[in-house]
Design a protein around this motif. Sequence first.
Motif, PDB file in Angstrom:
ATOM      1  N   PHE A  85      26.845  86.580  43.458  1.00 28.40           N
ATOM      2  CA  PHE A  85      27.179  86.873  44.853  1.00 28.40           C
ATOM      3  C   PHE A  85      28.691  87.001  45.039  1.00 28.40           C
ATOM      4  O   PHE A  85      29.165  87.952  45.668  1.00 28.40           O
ATOM      5  N   VAL A  86      29.429  86.043  44.499  1.00 28.31           N
ATOM      6  CA  VAL A  86      30.893  86.052  44.650  1.00 28.31           C
ATOM      7  C   VAL A  86      31.495  87.293  44.001  1.00 28.31           C
ATOM      8  O   VAL A  86      32.376  87.951  44.589  1.00 28.31           O
ATOM      9  N   LEU A  96      24.887  82.431  42.765  1.00 24.98           N
ATOM     10  CA  LEU A  96      26.134  82.323  43.523  1.00 24.98           C
ATOM     11  C   LEU A  96      27.284  83.018  42.806  1.00 24.98           C
ATOM     12  O   LEU A  96      28.132  83.647  43.446  1.00 24.98           O
ATOM     13  N   ARG A  97      27.313  82.909  41.478  1.00 23.46           N
ATOM     14  CA  ARG A  97      28.371  83.604  40.731  1.00 23.46           C
ATOM     15  C   ARG A  97      28.239  85.112  40.902  1.00 23.46           C
ATOM     16  O   ARG A  97      29.234  85.821  41.088  1.00 23.46           O
ATOM     17  N   ILE A 151      20.337  78.887  41.062  1.00 14.10           N
ATOM     18  CA  ILE A 151      21.224  78.986  42.234  1.00 14.10           C
ATOM     19  C   ILE A 151      22.671  79.205  41.807  1.00 14.10           C
ATOM     20  O   ILE A 151      23.391  80.031  42.387  1.00 14.10           O
ATOM     21  N   GLY A 188      22.048  88.249  42.894  1.00 12.11           N
ATOM     22  CA  GLY A 188      23.282  87.729  43.469  1.00 12.11           C
ATOM     23  C   GLY A 188      24.300  88.830  43.713  1.00 12.11           C
ATOM     24  O   GLY A 188      24.947  88.872  44.773  1.00 12.11           O
TER      25      GLY A 188
END
Length: 209
Positions: free
Chosen positions: A107-108, A104-105, A100, A30
């Motif tokens: 990625f952010v 996502l964490r 997921i 991510g």
Amino acid sequence: MSHRFKGFWVNSLKYNWPAYVIILLVFALGLTAGTLGVYKLQAGELQELSLYLDCFLEQAALIETEPAAAMKSELYNDLILLAAIYFLGLTIIGIPVILILVFLRGFVLGFSIVFLGWQKNIQGIILSCAAILPQNIIFLPALLLGGVASLSFALLLGRRFFNSRVVIWPSFLIYSGFMAFLSLMALLAGLVEVYLTPFLVKLAASFMF
């Protein structure tokens, strides 16, 4: 007490090391995807985000937050995320969703940190330390450990499906108690984000403008 604490983590790593590896790998993926996402932005998107960032920083020193409302919002977001991971761990089919959420964490965080550093250089790094680092020092370990615990329990349920002699109840109690402890960490992270982070962001904004 310290001996028991050490023993807990030693046993956790011994029996659940695949879950640790999977969660850390997904989070790292991510972070990598978020980093690459910055460099994939179109020129128009990059300019729009840069203008938004500059506008926010120019006004940051004047922004006054309401701690009660902000605390309610932050606690709601963080606790809902941990609660979702907890309940997903109670089902085998929740495993992909757990991964997921962790991805996502990552990625952010990767996108935010790299974007700030790329656009503002050393000032962006200072802003990242002020706006992103304080609460995530506490909440990120809670999230990752929650992901490990949830994934481990879901895999235990999978083993139970194929072997009825696998005992679930003691592990469920440990799992639930551990997630409750992580919720306290989320509470502490929320306090940091509400009371410390705005002050640090104002200092960073004053340095930049």
